[in-house]
Write a protein that holds these residues in place. Structure first.
Motif, PDB file in Angstrom:
ATOM      1  N   GLU A   1       0.844  -1.450   0.006  1.00  0.00           N
ATOM      2  CA  GLU A   1       0.005   0.086   0.014  1.00  0.00           C
ATOM      3  C   GLU A   1       0.946   1.378   0.017  1.00  0.00           C
ATOM      4  OE1 GLU A   1      -3.142  -0.371  -0.513  1.00  0.00           O
ATOM      5  OE2 GLU A   1      -2.661  -2.378  -0.503  1.00  0.00           O
TER       6      GLU A   1
ATOM      7  N   ILE B   1       0.278   5.919   0.435  1.00  0.00           N
ATOM      8  CA  ILE B   1      -0.382   7.215   0.570  1.00  0.00           C
ATOM      9  C   ILE B   1       0.287   8.332   0.130  1.00  0.00           C
ATOM     10  CG2 ILE B   1      -1.397   6.102   2.659  1.00  0.00           C
ATOM     11  CD1 ILE B   1       0.277   8.165   4.466  1.00  0.00           C
TER      12      ILE B   1
ATOM     13  N   SER C   1       1.011   6.760   8.485  1.00  0.00           N
ATOM     14  CA  SER C   1       0.255   5.596   8.591  1.00  0.00           C
ATOM     15  C   SER C   1      -1.173   5.541   8.693  1.00  0.00           C
ATOM     16  CB  SER C   1       0.773   4.842   9.999  1.00  0.00           C
ATOM     17  OG  SER C   1       0.602   5.523  11.052  1.00  0.00           O
ATOM     18  N   TYR C   2      -1.698   4.518   8.650  1.00  0.00           N
ATOM     19  CA  TYR C   2      -3.358   4.598   8.892  1.00  0.00           C
ATOM     20  C   TYR C   2      -3.500   4.813  10.263  1.00  0.00           C
ATOM     21  CZ  TYR C   2      -4.080   2.141   4.432  1.00  0.00           C
ATOM     22  OH  TYR C   2      -4.339   2.040   2.882  1.00  0.00           O
TER      23      TYR C   2
ATOM     24  N   ILE D   1      -9.686  11.243   4.466  1.00  0.00           N
ATOM     25  CA  ILE D   1      -8.754  10.281   3.600  1.00  0.00           C
ATOM     26  C   ILE D   1      -9.740   9.798   2.474  1.00  0.00           C
ATOM     27  CG2 ILE D   1      -9.363   7.913   4.868  1.00  0.00           C
ATOM     28  CD1 ILE D   1      -6.381   7.061   3.885  1.00  0.00           C
TER      29      ILE D   1
ATOM     30  N   VAL E   1     -10.435   7.390  -1.121  1.00  0.00           N
ATOM     31  CA  VAL E   1     -10.055   6.048  -1.521  1.00  0.00           C
ATOM     32  C   VAL E   1     -11.167   5.574  -2.589  1.00  0.00           C
ATOM     33  CG1 VAL E   1     -11.611   4.873   0.400  1.00  0.00           C
ATOM     34  CG2 VAL E   1      -9.814   3.434  -0.729  1.00  0.00           C
TER      35      VAL E   1
ATOM     36  N   GLU F   1      -8.562  -0.995  -0.074  1.00  0.00           N
ATOM     37  CA  GLU F   1      -8.019   0.035   1.086  1.00  0.00           C
ATOM     38  C   GLU F   1      -9.149   0.412   1.998  1.00  0.00           C
ATOM     39  OE1 GLU F   1      -5.194  -0.407  -1.865  1.00  0.00           O
ATOM     40  OE2 GLU F   1      -7.131   0.082  -2.115  1.00  0.00           O
TER      41      GLU F   1
ATOM     42  N   THR G   1      -5.045   6.903  -0.259  1.00  0.00           N
ATOM     43  CA  THR G   1      -4.291   5.675  -0.350  1.00  0.00           C
ATOM     44  C   THR G   1      -4.797   4.662  -1.548  1.00  0.00           C
ATOM     45  OG1 THR G   1      -3.882   3.794   1.064  1.00  0.00           O
ATOM     46  CG2 THR G   1      -6.179   4.711   1.030  1.00  0.00           C
TER      47      THR G   1
ATOM     48  N   LYS H   1       4.052  11.811  -2.224  1.00  0.00           N
ATOM     49  CA  LYS H   1       3.767  10.408  -1.890  1.00  0.00           C
ATOM     50  C   LYS H   1       4.787  10.190  -0.573  1.00  0.00           C
ATOM     51  CE  LYS H   1       5.513   5.627  -2.597  1.00  0.00           C
ATOM     52  NZ  LYS H   1       6.075   4.884  -3.385  1.00  0.00           N
TER      53      LYS H   1
ATOM     54  N   PHE I   1       6.034   5.922   4.616  1.00  0.00           N
ATOM     55  CA  PHE I   1       4.587   5.061   5.122  1.00  0.00           C
ATOM     56  C   PHE I   1       5.013   3.772   5.730  1.00  0.00           C
ATOM     57  CE2 PHE I   1       0.992   2.604   3.854  1.00  0.00           C
ATOM     58  CZ  PHE I   1      -0.109   3.008   4.468  1.00  0.00           C
TER      59      PHE I   1
ATOM     60  N   GLN J   1       3.284   0.173   6.532  1.00  0.00           N
ATOM     61  CA  GLN J   1       2.498  -0.616   6.085  1.00  0.00           C
ATOM     62  C   GLN J   1       1.692  -1.084   7.064  1.00  0.00           C
ATOM     63  OE1 GLN J   1       1.895  -1.667   2.519  1.00  0.00           O
ATOM     64  NE2 GLN J   1       3.265   0.027   2.405  1.00  0.00           N
TER      65      GLN J   1
END
Length: 211
Positions: free
Chosen positions: A63, A65, A77-78, A89, A91, A97, A133, A153, A157, A159
Motif C-alpha cells: 500500500e 499514501i 500510517s493508517y 482520507i 479512497v 484499502e 491511499t 508520496k 509510510f 504498511q
C-alpha cells in the motif's frame, strides 16, 4: 492487462476489446456477461472468491499514501489517520484499502469514496481530503500522469497490519464461475510465463490502477 494480453495471444485469441468500467461494477459486469474476464489487477479476497473465480496470482503489492506537499498533518500510517479525527482520507470505491482503513480503526466519517484514483487525487489537490491511499504502482501512475506539484508520496509510510498480519495483497485475473476450461488454460500459460520470467518483462509496461 499486458500479462493477460500476452497469455490470450498464446491461447490463440488475437483480438481483445477493453471495456471501460468503474471498479465497483467489474464483478457485476462479469457475472452479467458484459465481458469475459477482468484484467484490472484485482486483489484476491475471500469475499470476491464467493462470486467469481480467480486465476493464479500474477503480482503482489504493498500500500501507499499521498498527502499535500510538506505533509502538514504529519500522516505516515493508517494509525495516524485514526488518531487525528480531523484527517479525511480519500479512497476508490470497491478498493481493498477501504476495508483496511476500517479494520485499522479509521472512522467511516473520515473516509471519502471516489469513483477512481484520479478523482481521489483531485480531491487531495483541492483540499477536500488530507490524504489518499491506494497501491504503490497505482499511486505512482496517478502522480506521474498528473505531474502535480501540490502533493507528494509519503516515502516512509508504515504498511498496515490487520490482526497482526501484513495486508500485502495478491492480484489476479478474474473469471466467471463455471468458466473452468478458460481459467485453467490461462493458468497453464501463466505458470509457463512465471517459469520463464516473462512476467517481469510485461510488468514493466503496466500501470496498475485497480485493486
Amino acid at each position: 492487462m499486458e500479462v493477460a494480453k500476452t497469455i490470450l495471444k498464446r491461447l490463440g485469441i488475437k483480438e481483445v476489446d477493453g471495456v471501460l468500467t468503474q471498479f465497483g461494477s467489474l464483478i457485476p459486469g462479469l457475472k452479467a456477461k458484459r465481458f469475459d474476464m477482468i484484467t484490472a489487477g484485482m486483489y484476491v479476497t475471500p469475499e470476491r472468491a464467493k462470486e467469481v473465480d480467480f486465476a493464479n496470482p500474477d503480482y503482489s503489492i504493498a500500500e501507499a499514501i499521498a498527502v499535500k506537499k510538506g505533509n502538514p498533518k504529519n500522516i505516515k500510517s493508517y494509525e495516524d489517520i485514526k488518531k487525528n479525527k480531523s484527517a479525511m482520507i480519500g479512497v476508490m470505491g470497491g478498493a481493498a484499502e477501504q476495508k483496511y482503513l476500517t479494520a485499522s480503526g479509521v472512522s467511516t466519517r473520515q473516509i471519502k469514496i471516489f469513483n477512481d484514483n484520479p478523482s481521489a487525487l483531485s480531491a487531495l489537490e483541492s483540499g477536500r481530503v488530507d490524504v489518499i491511499t491506494m497501491t504503490g504502482p497505482s499511486l505512482k501512475a496517478v502522480l506521474d500522469a498528473s505531474k502535480s506539484n501540490k502533493v507528494e508520496k509519503v516515502e516512509d509510510f508504515k504498511q498496515p497490519m490487520i490482526d497482526g498480519k501484513s495486508v500485502r495483497s495478491y492480484g489476479a485475473s478474474v473469471f466467471r464461475k463455471g468458466d473452468d476450461d478458460f481459467k485453467e488454460a490461462f493458468n497453464k500459460e501463466l505458470e509457463k510465463m512465471k517459469t520463464k520470467r516473462r512476467i517481469a518483462q510485461n510488468l514493466e509496461k503496466i500501470w496498475i490502477y485497480r485493486r
